[in-house]
Design a protein around this motif. Structure first.
Motif, PDB file in Angstrom:
ATOM      1  N   VAL A   1      -3.837  18.259   1.489  1.00 61.28           N
ATOM      2  CA  VAL A   1      -2.448  18.330   1.935  1.00 61.28           C
ATOM      3  C   VAL A   1      -2.160  19.709   2.523  1.00 61.28           C
ATOM      4  CG1 VAL A   1      -0.025  18.136   1.242  1.00 61.28           C
ATOM      5  CG2 VAL A   1      -1.748  16.640   0.188  1.00 61.28           C
ATOM      6  N   TRP A   2      -1.607  19.678   3.717  1.00 58.43           N
ATOM      7  CA  TRP A   2      -1.082  20.882   4.381  1.00 58.43           C
ATOM      8  C   TRP A   2       0.421  20.644   4.481  1.00 58.43           C
ATOM      9  CZ3 TRP A   2      -0.412  21.704  10.192  1.00 58.43           C
ATOM     10  CH2 TRP A   2      -0.180  23.049  10.492  1.00 58.43           C
ATOM     11  N   PRO A   3       1.157  20.990   3.422  1.00 56.92           N
ATOM     12  CA  PRO A   3       2.522  20.469   3.284  1.00 56.92           C
ATOM     13  C   PRO A   3       3.540  21.147   4.189  1.00 56.92           C
ATOM     14  CG  PRO A   3       1.959  21.876   1.424  1.00 56.92           C
ATOM     15  CD  PRO A   3       0.716  21.778   2.270  1.00 56.92           C
ATOM     16  N   ASN A   4       4.704  20.519   4.237  1.00 58.19           N
ATOM     17  CA  ASN A   4       5.809  21.024   5.039  1.00 58.19           C
ATOM     18  C   ASN A   4       6.205  22.438   4.628  1.00 58.19           C
ATOM     19  OD1 ASN A   4       6.378  18.799   6.808  1.00 58.19           O
ATOM     20  ND2 ASN A   4       7.201  17.683   5.057  1.00 58.19           N
ATOM     21  N   PHE A   5       6.899  23.125   5.509  1.00 58.29           N
ATOM     22  CA  PHE A   5       7.277  24.520   5.284  1.00 58.29           C
ATOM     23  C   PHE A   5       8.459  24.840   6.187  1.00 58.29           C
ATOM     24  CE2 PHE A   5       3.891  24.127   8.416  1.00 58.29           C
ATOM     25  CZ  PHE A   5       4.468  24.723   9.532  1.00 58.29           C
ATOM     26  N   ILE A   6       8.956  26.076   6.099  1.00 59.94           N
ATOM     27  CA  ILE A   6      10.000  26.526   7.022  1.00 59.94           C
ATOM     28  C   ILE A   6       9.492  27.741   7.791  1.00 59.94           C
ATOM     29  CG2 ILE A   6      11.909  25.718   5.579  1.00 59.94           C
ATOM     30  CD1 ILE A   6      12.332  28.811   4.929  1.00 59.94           C
ATOM     31  N   ASP A   7      10.135  27.985   8.921  1.00 59.36           N
ATOM     32  CA  ASP A   7       9.929  29.216   9.672  1.00 59.36           C
ATOM     33  C   ASP A   7      11.029  30.186   9.240  1.00 59.36           C
ATOM     34  OD1 ASP A   7       9.751  31.286  11.468  1.00 59.36           O
ATOM     35  OD2 ASP A   7       9.660  30.025  13.262  1.00 59.36           O
ATOM     36  N   PRO A   8      10.699  31.263   8.542  1.00 62.22           N
ATOM     37  CA  PRO A   8      11.731  32.178   8.021  1.00 62.22           C
ATOM     38  C   PRO A   8      12.530  32.881   9.112  1.00 62.22           C
ATOM     39  CG  PRO A   8       9.553  33.137   7.743  1.00 62.22           C
ATOM     40  CD  PRO A   8       9.340  31.736   8.214  1.00 62.22           C
ATOM     41  N   GLU A   9      12.011  32.858  10.327  1.00 64.28           N
ATOM     42  CA  GLU A   9      12.792  33.445  11.419  1.00 64.28           C
ATOM     43  C   GLU A   9      13.964  32.551  11.806  1.00 64.28           C
ATOM     44  OE1 GLU A   9      10.337  34.460  14.714  1.00 64.28           O
ATOM     45  OE2 GLU A   9       9.110  35.884  13.581  1.00 64.28           O
ATOM     46  N   VAL A  10      13.897  31.280  11.420  1.00 63.05           N
ATOM     47  CA  VAL A  10      14.982  30.342  11.702  1.00 63.05           C
ATOM     48  C   VAL A  10      15.831  30.107  10.457  1.00 63.05           C
ATOM     49  CG1 VAL A  10      15.560  27.984  12.445  1.00 63.05           C
ATOM     50  CG2 VAL A  10      13.623  29.194  13.485  1.00 63.05           C
ATOM     51  N   TYR A  11      15.168  29.885   9.322  1.00 59.19           N
ATOM     52  CA  TYR A  11      15.874  29.580   8.077  1.00 59.19           C
ATOM     53  C   TYR A  11      15.909  30.820   7.189  1.00 59.19           C
ATOM     54  CZ  TYR A  11      15.496  24.847   9.754  1.00 59.19           C
ATOM     55  OH  TYR A  11      15.603  23.718  10.538  1.00 59.19           O
TER      56      TYR A  11
ATOM     57  N   THR B   1      21.683  29.010  -5.980  1.00 56.77           N
ATOM     58  CA  THR B   1      21.371  29.154  -4.558  1.00 56.77           C
ATOM     59  C   THR B   1      20.419  30.317  -4.312  1.00 56.77           C
ATOM     60  OG1 THR B   1      23.536  28.234  -3.958  1.00 56.77           O
ATOM     61  CG2 THR B   1      22.357  29.482  -2.259  1.00 56.77           C
ATOM     62  N   ALA B   2      20.676  31.447  -4.959  1.00 53.08           N
ATOM     63  CA  ALA B   2      19.820  32.625  -4.787  1.00 53.08           C
ATOM     64  C   ALA B   2      18.407  32.353  -5.296  1.00 53.08           C
ATOM     65  CB  ALA B   2      20.417  33.822  -5.510  1.00 53.08           C
ATOM     66  N   ALA B   3      18.306  31.634  -6.433  1.00 53.08           N
ATOM     67  CA  ALA B   3      16.981  31.330  -6.983  1.00 53.08           C
ATOM     68  C   ALA B   3      16.222  30.358  -6.073  1.00 53.08           C
ATOM     69  CB  ALA B   3      17.126  30.738  -8.379  1.00 53.08           C
ATOM     70  N   GLY B   4      16.921  29.380  -5.494  1.00 48.25           N
ATOM     71  CA  GLY B   4      16.274  28.462  -4.557  1.00 48.25           C
ATOM     72  C   GLY B   4      15.815  29.185  -3.308  1.00 48.25           C
ATOM     73  N   TYR B   5      16.628  30.109  -2.841  1.00 51.07           N
ATOM     74  CA  TYR B   5      16.279  30.912  -1.666  1.00 51.07           C
ATOM     75  C   TYR B   5      15.010  31.727  -1.935  1.00 51.07           C
ATOM     76  CZ  TYR B   5      17.060  34.196   2.235  1.00 51.07           C
ATOM     77  OH  TYR B   5      16.935  34.952   3.373  1.00 51.07           O
ATOM     78  N   ASP B   6      14.957  32.336  -3.115  1.00 52.42           N
ATOM     79  CA  ASP B   6      13.780  33.144  -3.469  1.00 52.42           C
ATOM     80  C   ASP B   6      12.531  32.273  -3.579  1.00 52.42           C
ATOM     81  OD1 ASP B   6      15.344  35.411  -3.526  1.00 52.42           O
ATOM     82  OD2 ASP B   6      15.602  35.412  -5.709  1.00 52.42           O
ATOM     83  N   LEU B   7      12.667  31.079  -4.164  1.00 53.25           N
ATOM     84  CA  LEU B   7      11.511  30.183  -4.295  1.00 53.25           C
ATOM     85  C   LEU B   7      10.946  29.822  -2.930  1.00 53.25           C
ATOM     86  CD1 LEU B   7       9.639  28.190  -5.866  1.00 53.25           C
ATOM     87  CD2 LEU B   7      11.439  26.467  -5.531  1.00 53.25           C
ATOM     88  N   VAL B   8      11.814  29.397  -2.017  1.00 51.24           N
ATOM     89  CA  VAL B   8      11.337  28.939  -0.714  1.00 51.24           C
ATOM     90  C   VAL B   8      10.723  30.087   0.075  1.00 51.24           C
ATOM     91  CG1 VAL B   8      12.077  28.035   1.527  1.00 51.24           C
ATOM     92  CG2 VAL B   8      12.888  26.962  -0.573  1.00 51.24           C
ATOM     93  N   HIS B   9      11.373  31.247   0.066  1.00 50.26           N
ATOM     94  CA  HIS B   9      10.866  32.352   0.879  1.00 50.26           C
ATOM     95  C   HIS B   9       9.663  33.050   0.250  1.00 50.26           C
ATOM     96  CE1 HIS B   9      13.728  32.573   4.254  1.00 50.26           C
ATOM     97  NE2 HIS B   9      14.536  31.931   3.420  1.00 50.26           N
ATOM     98  N   SER B  10       9.374  32.745  -1.000  1.00 53.51           N
ATOM     99  CA  SER B  10       8.180  33.324  -1.629  1.00 53.51           C
ATOM    100  C   SER B  10       7.027  32.331  -1.713  1.00 53.51           C
ATOM    101  CB  SER B  10       8.501  33.827  -3.041  1.00 53.51           C
ATOM    102  OG  SER B  10       8.912  32.758  -3.882  1.00 53.51           O
ATOM    103  N   CYS B  11       7.306  31.027  -1.447  1.00 56.47           N
ATOM    104  CA  CYS B  11       6.251  30.008  -1.624  1.00 56.47           C
ATOM    105  C   CYS B  11       6.140  28.985  -0.497  1.00 56.47           C
ATOM    106  CB  CYS B  11       6.475  29.244  -2.936  1.00 56.47           C
ATOM    107  SG  CYS B  11       6.392  30.239  -4.426  1.00 56.47           S
ATOM    108  N   HIS B  12       7.157  28.832   0.333  1.00 55.25           N
ATOM    109  CA  HIS B  12       7.177  27.674   1.223  1.00 55.25           C
ATOM    110  C   HIS B  12       7.519  28.013   2.676  1.00 55.25           C
ATOM    111  CE1 HIS B  12       6.540  25.079  -2.174  1.00 55.25           C
ATOM    112  NE2 HIS B  12       7.616  25.532  -2.792  1.00 55.25           N
ATOM    113  N   THR B  13       7.116  29.180   3.135  1.00 55.55           N
ATOM    114  CA  THR B  13       7.247  29.484   4.557  1.00 55.55           C
ATOM    115  C   THR B  13       5.908  29.233   5.236  1.00 55.55           C
ATOM    116  OG1 THR B  13       6.562  31.814   4.538  1.00 55.55           O
ATOM    117  CG2 THR B  13       8.848  31.323   3.879  1.00 55.55           C
TER     118      THR B  13
END
Length: 613
Positions: free
Chosen positions: A142-152, A290-302
């Motif tokens: 699996v090469w899972p979904n992610f975000i581009d931190p320059e956009v999100y 919200t802050a904890a979710g933000y930290d999770l995504v930007h530390s693990c899912h970009t």
């Protein structure tokens, strides 16, 4: 002596579909494809090839260290490219990319592509794909979904929107179907229209920075991962844009690190109002989650946190004969283990609603409760109207009920999706085998015999059994295909485990149910007495018109073979149901003139004015 260290990135040639901008398509689809290239570029020197090409010529030109082939996409205006000569440059490792939903009806096309291109290792963007393609899960990562931190990211927008509701909410999304109306009727919401990918209105949907800013201005935004319990991009986009994620609790979402009331909010229809009332009454709680979710995504899912393809490349270079590669989880890293090790890749299983219904239906069908089984399979189609497994099982139910015409129609539709809509070189082997069997059940043994080798490289145990029946009913038992040597083409379908004897008893009963007692008796005698079948089986009956038409189609196809015009020969069976002559004409007409051919086809298919009026 000083030795220079080569710090260059390994070169990856990415054979990507032609995802050109489409004025009518949703803008975020093209962004997803661009972001995948951007993600790969964090570890590779990426060369994108999105045109018809010769693999050997591309390898000679770019000298890649690795090649990646996108496949299985359910096109929304994108074009599947043609790649030839893929048996060359065997020293260059090849990977397949299943860039689609795990339940997609292009999976058979994906497996056909992989076979044609000689690819045995695959990556998928969906965490649940191993559950939907168990035949290849040992070689699937699996090469899972992610975000581009320059956009999100946090744009610092004022939180003026209590709730933002985005995304579709039809049958595929049962959680949204239930939750969205509850929220919409109780709280002020920004509601995005639910335009389909193919809709001309899809281009009006928010995407990119505009979408991220809308999320950033929202206190909460709900989403779910479909009936499959998948992790979709919205699971990361919402918290990644610093909005509070409200979601359905699933194993896949939890495996991504989401924890209820810690970095997201899990709700169902029984508690969504209670939880949202609590959050809106406690703004500090929303800010904390919200802050904890933000930290999770930007530390693990970009996109910088998706090295799985690069890890496979590095591990495979030093892989020994007694070693293999596994993945620790859908978001985990890859590692080497001994080939005899008990360790396996960790996949998420057992969460998808359609899989549960399929299993329930299979049990009912095994018990002979055909009507109840059909109900389960039809409920699967309420989630995904094109689900191949459900349609194939409904074809089995039709055979059980003696309705060979309906079974044949369902199987024809399945084969056409793979061959015509997707454009694969050959169909799913199980679907093809049972199409041949359905022909026999319709009394068209000769037609089945003529078609049995139409795809000569398509091997599978069910095809062997279809050949066995054709040979025995035709009195040619010596022509039986040998038992599979384990090189079967992979299928999206799983069938009951039966011996040949058990299977032949089952199919003999099917022939009886389909009002073919002559064929049933012939098969029964052949099973007991070998070649005696030829003396006891009546030739199948054809109506004169139908027989003449079928002979015409077969004759034209045979002529193409004799004239060595295989390059122009359609890759669909010579039958009217597959529009053989249309495909033949299409192959003969230059690409630049195919618009005129389509106009002619539309004119021919248009009803007379008196009927239209």
């Amino acid at each position: 002596m000083n030795s220079k260290v080569d710090h260059r990135k390994p070169r990856l040639v990415f054979f990507q579909w032609d995802h050109q901008p489409n004025a009518n398509a949703a803008g975020y689809l093209l962004l997803h494809m661009q972001q995948q290239v951007k993600c790969l570029a964090t570890h590779f020197d990426v060369v994108v090839v999105n045109r018809d090409c010769d693999y050997a010529e591309i390898c000679d030109r770019y000298e890649p260290d690795l090649t990646l082939f996108e496949s299985g996409y359910r096109s929304h205006g994108s074009r599947r490219i043609k790649i030839t000569n893929t048996t060359t440059n065997i020293a260059v490792p090849k990977l397949g990319l299943h860039n689609a939903d795990p339940w997609c009806d292009r999976r058979a096309g994906f497996l056909s592509d992989m076979e044609q291109w000689g690819i045995e290792t695959y990556f998928a963007i969906a965490t649940m794909t191993p559950e939907y393609m168990p035949a290849v899960k040992e070689n699937l990562f699996v090469w899972p979904n992610f975000i581009d931190p320059e956009v999100y990211h946090d744009y610092g927008q004022q939180k003026v929107i209590p709730v933002t509701l985005t995304g579709q909410a039809y049958g595929l999304y049962p959680w949204r179907q239930t939750i969205f109306p509850i929220i919409r009727d109780r709280y002020p919401c920004l509601v995005s229209p639910q335009h389909a990918y193919e809709s001309k209105l899809a281009s009006r949907l928010l995407s990119g920075e505009a979408y991220a800013r809308a999320l950033n201005a929202s206190l909460v935004a709900p989403t779910c991962g479909t009936m499959g319990g998948e992790v979709v991009r919205k699971h990361f986009e919402i918290p990644g844009a610093k909005s509070c994620l409200v979601a359905e609790r699933t194993a896949a979402v939890e495996s991504a690190g989401f924890v209820d009331m810690e970095n997201c909010v899990f709700v169902d229809s029984s508690n969504v109002v209670e939880k949202l009332d609590y959050l809106f009454a406690h703004p500090d709680e929303i800010r904390r989650i919200t802050a904890a979710g933000y930290d999770l995504v930007h530390s693990c899912h970009t996109l910088t946190h998706r090295p799985q393809i690069y890890q496979w490349f590095m591990l495979s270079k030093g892989l020994q004969v007694g070693e293999r590669i596994i993945q620790s989880g859908p978001f985990g890293e890859l590692a080497k283990v001994g080939r005899t090790s008990m360790q396996q890749s960790v996949h998420i299983v057992g969460e998808a609603s359609d899989r549960a219904l399929l299993k329930q239906g299979d049990l009912l069908l095994e018990q002979g409760r055909v009507e109840d089984a059909k109900h389960c399979y039809e409920r699967c189609l309420d989630f995904v109207s094109y689900l191949p497994e459900a349609k194939f099982r409904l074809a089995l139910c039709a055979l059980q009920e003696g309705d060979a015409d309906r079974a044949s129609g369902l199987l024809i539709d399945l084969v056409k999706v793979t061959m015509t809509d997707y454009g694969a070189p050959d169909p799913d082997p199980v679907e093809w085998a049972y199409f041949l069997l359905a022909l026999i059940c319709r009394g068209q043994l000769k037609q089945a015999s003529k078609l049995q080798d139409f795809y000569p490289s398509l091997f599978h145990d069910e095809i062997r059994r279809a050949h066995l029946v054709i040979a025995q009913l035709g009195g040619s038992a010596d022509a039986v295909v040998p038992r599979s040597d384990g090189s079967d083409r992979k299928s999206v379908h799983q069938l009951p485990d039966r011996t040949d004897s058990e299977w032949l008893v089952w199919f003999t009963d099917i022939l009886e149910r389909c009002q073919r007692p002559d064929l049933a008796n012939g098969l029964r005698l052949a099973t007991l007495g070998g070649s005696a079948a030829g003396e006891n089986t009546k030739a199948p009956h054809f109506e004169a018109d139908a027989g003449l038409r079928l002979r015409l189609y077969s004759g034209i196809d045979g002529l193409m073979v004799k004239l060595r015009l295989n390059g122009l020969r359609p890759n669909v069976p010579p039958l009217p149901e597959f529009r053989y002559f249309w495909h033949l004409a299409r192959g003969l007409v230059p690409h630049s003139q195919r618009g005129s051919l389509r106009k002619i086809q539309m004119a021919l298919s248009r009803p007379p004015r008196s009927i239209r009026n």
